[in-house]
Design a protein around this motif. Structure first.
Motif, short mmCIF file in Angstrom:
data_model
loop_
_atom_site.label_atom_id
_atom_site.label_comp_id
_atom_site.label_asym_id
_atom_site.label_seq_id
_atom_site.Cartn_x
_atom_site.Cartn_y
_atom_site.Cartn_z
N LEU A 25 105.10 79.11 50.31
CA LEU A 25 106.59 78.43 50.10
C LEU A 25 107.45 77.00 51.25
O LEU A 25 107.93 76.39 51.12
CB LEU A 25 108.20 78.61 49.35
N VAL A 27 106.17 76.84 54.23
CA VAL A 27 104.76 75.14 54.71
C VAL A 27 105.13 73.61 52.88
O VAL A 27 105.56 73.05 53.93
CB VAL A 27 104.00 74.93 54.58
N THR A 28 105.20 74.54 52.24
CA THR A 28 106.03 73.36 51.29
C THR A 28 107.06 72.37 51.45
O THR A 28 107.14 71.22 51.58
CB THR A 28 105.89 73.84 49.94
N LEU A 29 107.71 73.51 51.66
CA LEU A 29 109.62 72.46 51.95
C LEU A 29 109.67 72.07 52.89
O LEU A 29 110.73 70.92 53.31
CB LEU A 29 110.55 73.62 51.52
N TRP A 31 107.66 70.18 55.03
CA TRP A 31 106.25 69.28 54.80
C TRP A 31 107.10 67.84 54.12
O TRP A 31 107.79 67.03 53.95
CB TRP A 31 105.34 69.50 54.65
N LEU A 32 107.25 68.65 52.40
CA LEU A 32 108.62 67.73 51.95
C LEU A 32 109.82 67.05 52.37
O LEU A 32 110.64 65.68 52.24
CB LEU A 32 108.81 68.68 50.51
N ILE A 35 108.27 64.73 55.50
CA ILE A 35 107.76 63.44 55.04
C ILE A 35 108.57 62.85 53.49
O ILE A 35 108.33 61.62 54.01
CB ILE A 35 106.31 63.84 54.33
N ILE A 36 109.21 63.26 52.98
CA ILE A 36 109.89 62.56 52.01
C ILE A 36 110.42 62.65 51.77
O ILE A 36 111.59 61.35 51.93
CB ILE A 36 109.05 62.95 50.75
N LEU A 37 111.69 63.85 51.80
CA LEU A 37 113.11 63.39 51.29
C LEU A 37 114.06 62.87 52.87
O LEU A 37 115.38 62.24 52.42
CB LEU A 37 113.52 65.32 51.28
N ILE A 38 113.64 63.56 54.36
CA ILE A 38 114.56 62.27 55.67
C ILE A 38 114.92 60.58 55.34
O ILE A 38 115.29 60.38 55.64
CB ILE A 38 114.68 63.29 56.67
N PRO A 39 113.10 60.72 54.72
CA PRO A 39 113.10 59.18 55.17
C PRO A 39 114.01 58.71 53.76
O PRO A 39 114.48 57.60 54.35
CB PRO A 39 111.73 59.44 54.88
N LEU A 40 113.76 59.44 53.02
CA LEU A 40 114.00 59.12 50.84
C LEU A 40 115.99 58.16 52.05
O LEU A 40 117.20 58.33 52.05
CB LEU A 40 114.56 59.06 49.98
N LEU A 43 117.61 55.64 53.84
CA LEU A 43 117.24 54.57 53.02
C LEU A 43 118.82 54.31 52.24
O LEU A 43 119.46 53.77 51.77
CB LEU A 43 116.14 54.47 51.75
N ALA A 257 115.83 46.90 48.23
CA ALA A 257 114.70 49.00 47.66
C ALA A 257 115.96 50.01 47.07
O ALA A 257 115.17 50.31 46.12
CB ALA A 257 115.10 48.99 49.51
N LEU A 261 115.27 51.24 43.49
CA LEU A 261 115.14 52.27 42.74
C LEU A 261 115.55 53.41 42.00
O LEU A 261 115.39 54.06 41.22
CB LEU A 261 115.25 53.29 44.93
#
Lengths: 286, 294
Positions: A25, A27-29, A31-32, A35-40, A43, A257, A261
């Motif tokens: 969990l 590693v999953t969190l 990475w998530l 890669i995904i949550l901070i960049p989004l 925005l 953008a 979204l």
């Protein structure tokens, strides 16, 4: 992980002898989030930093509105076409036997595997006025490439496997007895299919539609070659984002953008709700 | 007499077949429609790629492929895939382990978040990194001061590719591992195996074909990604151009033969992916079927 949390009243997770929950969990969190949550959220933060009035001005710019309308409109139309042909294709692949069936089944995944830029230039070559198919149509006055119809064609290509691959496995699970029952009760074949089989497929068809639609709205690579990219007419929203970025107009790019979204998430939410409803109403197990 | 070859049974089975099958004419019409659609939208585009590339004969085709710019685009594409795919492979296994083997609060929400990149436009996937690392961003001046180049360089391309291919492996593994349950692992543990031993010798062999399947799809997307990479790459020829970007540049220069020549390599990659995928589906259908059903 710790015994204290496991024994507390509010259990975060049910006890299990399998090890590695914390690591997996963790590693999953991480990475998530990285890669995904901070960049989004970057925005989201940047568009809220614009302030409401600036944001509204940018989002309601006529060129932006037209681009959004073209993106969502063509994606909707393409997803509808894909529902019709995708269901026919899935039906043919599940029910009938004919030479070359295996190859066609494998070919359905081509849009998943073929890079979008390659698909874009290939479709343009076919449907341009001097292209393989375009040259047959242009004497009739039909223009496909460099018009919004070209966008729809590209999006049909991109979205096809989503519909086929969500409907096909559900079709395979249809119980033959249901059809037999319908037939013994006096339904003709058309009634059996339209009143008994298709309603049961509705949740899967809707999922396929939603996936194809979501993919179509955001699609860029396959569209920009065939669209002609005429502002206000055949310019899609993702392309307008790229154009604004190249002008270093970051606020405008961010606003477009954010609007894209929000609309796509809202639509997915609505579709998910309808889907949950139709699954309760009809649905084959799924 | 009315038998059409496919049914050579008794009159009784013939009756059953008629009741739960379509009229022959309807059947042929549907097959015809499906075949025309596939030909128009799938077969012809693929054929067009190869025909256009070989339009001026194989000589020019090979000249293009040995061009140094093409070569550096191939190198960069491979490099990006070699970094991005293993990263998402490790993530996919970890996510599937946590989600499929345990029951915890917020699991459904976590699964939704993992799927998030699928509903984000590739262009927006690139844009978020431009907003994060660009010269006008919070991090931008700091990065510039320390001489760290992320945008318009390999790290940015890798990040955008990882973002776009994020769900592929996890999505393949989660339903598969959920269907397999935890009894195999529990047996291994009760026999004294350690956690890692259980993973290597019990779980991994169980999921290896599903894993390969996910990696295959992840790789195809990683090598073919266009929108996200296009936004972060800066299109520096010979430096930050991946193969799909090279296709675009050549095409926009009206160098069609060269564009289609590079495109054939990507089309071949797609064909190899499809063949391997079909082989996996045929041989290990029971292991992959689990994920296709969801």
């Amino acid at each position: 992980m710790t015994t204290r949390t496991a024994s507390s009243l509010w259990q975060f997770r049910q006890p299990s002898v399998i090890p590695g929950f914390g690591l997996a969990l963790g590693v999953t969190l991480s990475w998530l989030i990285l890669i995904i949550l901070i960049p989004l959220s970057g925005l989201a933060w940047r568009s809220s930093a614009l302030g409401w009035s600036t944001f509204w001005t940018l989002a309601t710019d006529q060129r932006t509105i037209n681009a959004l309308r073209i993106s969502f409109g063509t994606a909707f139309l393409a997803a509808l076409i894909n529902v019709v042909f995708g269901v026919i294709l899935a039906w043919v692949l599940v029910r009938y036997r004919f030479p070359g069936k295996r190859v066609i089944d494998a070919m359905v995944d081509l849009p998943f595997a073929l890079p979008t830029a390659v698909a874009g230039i290939a479709l343009t070559t076919l449907y341009a006025p001097n292209g393989w198919i375009g040259s047959l149509l242009s004497p009739l006055g039909i223009k496909i490439a460099f018009t919004p119809i070209g966008i729809v064609f590209a999006l049909v290509f991109v979205g096809l496997p989503f519909v086929v691959r969500t409907v096909q496995p559900i079709m395979e699970e249809i119980d033959k007895e249901v059809e037999e029952a319908a037939a013994t009760l006096g339904a003709n074949r058309f009634q059996t299919i339209s009143r008994v089989l298709l309603p049961g497929l509705a949740p899967a068809v809707l999922t396929g539609f939603a996936l194809a639609f979501a993919r179509g709205v955001g699609e860029y690579g396959s569209v920009i070659f065939i669209a002609g990219n005429l502002p206000y007419v055949s310019e899609i929203a993702p392309l307008l984002i790229v154009i604004r970025l190249e002008e270093f107009n970051y606020p405008a790019a961010t606003a477009i953008a954010a609007v894209m979204l929000v609309i796509s998430f809202a639509m997915l939410l609505i579709i998910n709700t309808i889907q949950a409803w139709s699954r309760r109403r009809y649905g084959y197990g799924a | 007499m009315a038998h059409d070859g496919t049914t050579s049974g008794t009159g009784n089975t013939e009756l059953v077949r008629v009741a739960t099958s379509e009229h022959r004419l309807a059947r042929y019409t549907l097959i015809g429609l499906a075949l025309c659609f596939v030909a128009l939208f799938l077969v012809l585009p693929l054929a067009a790629v190869f025909t256009e590339a070989l339009r001026n004969g194989p000589g020019e085709f090979f000249v293009v492929l040995t061009d140094p710019e093409t070569f550096s685009a191939i190198e960069l594409t491979l490099l990006v895939a070699v970094i991005a795919v293993p990263l998402n492979l490790v993530f996919g296994i970890a996510a599937a382990w946590a989600i499929a083997k345990f029951e915890f609060k917020g699991k459904a929400f976590l699964t939704t978040l993992i799927d998030l990149p699928f509903s984000v436009s590739p262009v927006i996937s690139g844009l978020v990194f431009v907003l994060l690392f660009g010269s006008h961003s919070l991090l931008g001046p700091w990065l510039q001061h320390h001489g760290i180049q992320i945008l318009f360089a390999v790290p940015g391309i890798v990040l955008a590719t990882v973002f776009v291919t994020f769900p592929f492996v996890a999505r393949e593994l989660i339903p598969l591992m959920q269907e397999q349950g935890t009894s195999d692992e529990e047996a291994a543990l009760s026999l004294g195996a350690s956690g890692w031993q259980t993973f290597w010798h019990v779980t991994l062999p169980n999921i290896k074909w599903g894993l390969l399947y996910g990696v295959l799809l992840c790789n195809a997307r990683a090598m073919g990604e266009f929108g996200a990479v296009s936004v972060v790459s800066g299109h520096i020829r010979g430096l930050t151009n991946t193969m799909p970007l090279q296709v675009e540049i050549l095409y926009n220069e009206y160098n069609f033969v060269a564009a289609f020549a590079v495109a054939t390599l990507l089309a071949l990659l797609a064909l190899v992916t499809l063949v391997l995928k079909s082989l996996l589906e045929m041989k290990y259908s029971e292991q992959i079927a689990a994920s296709r059903r969801h």
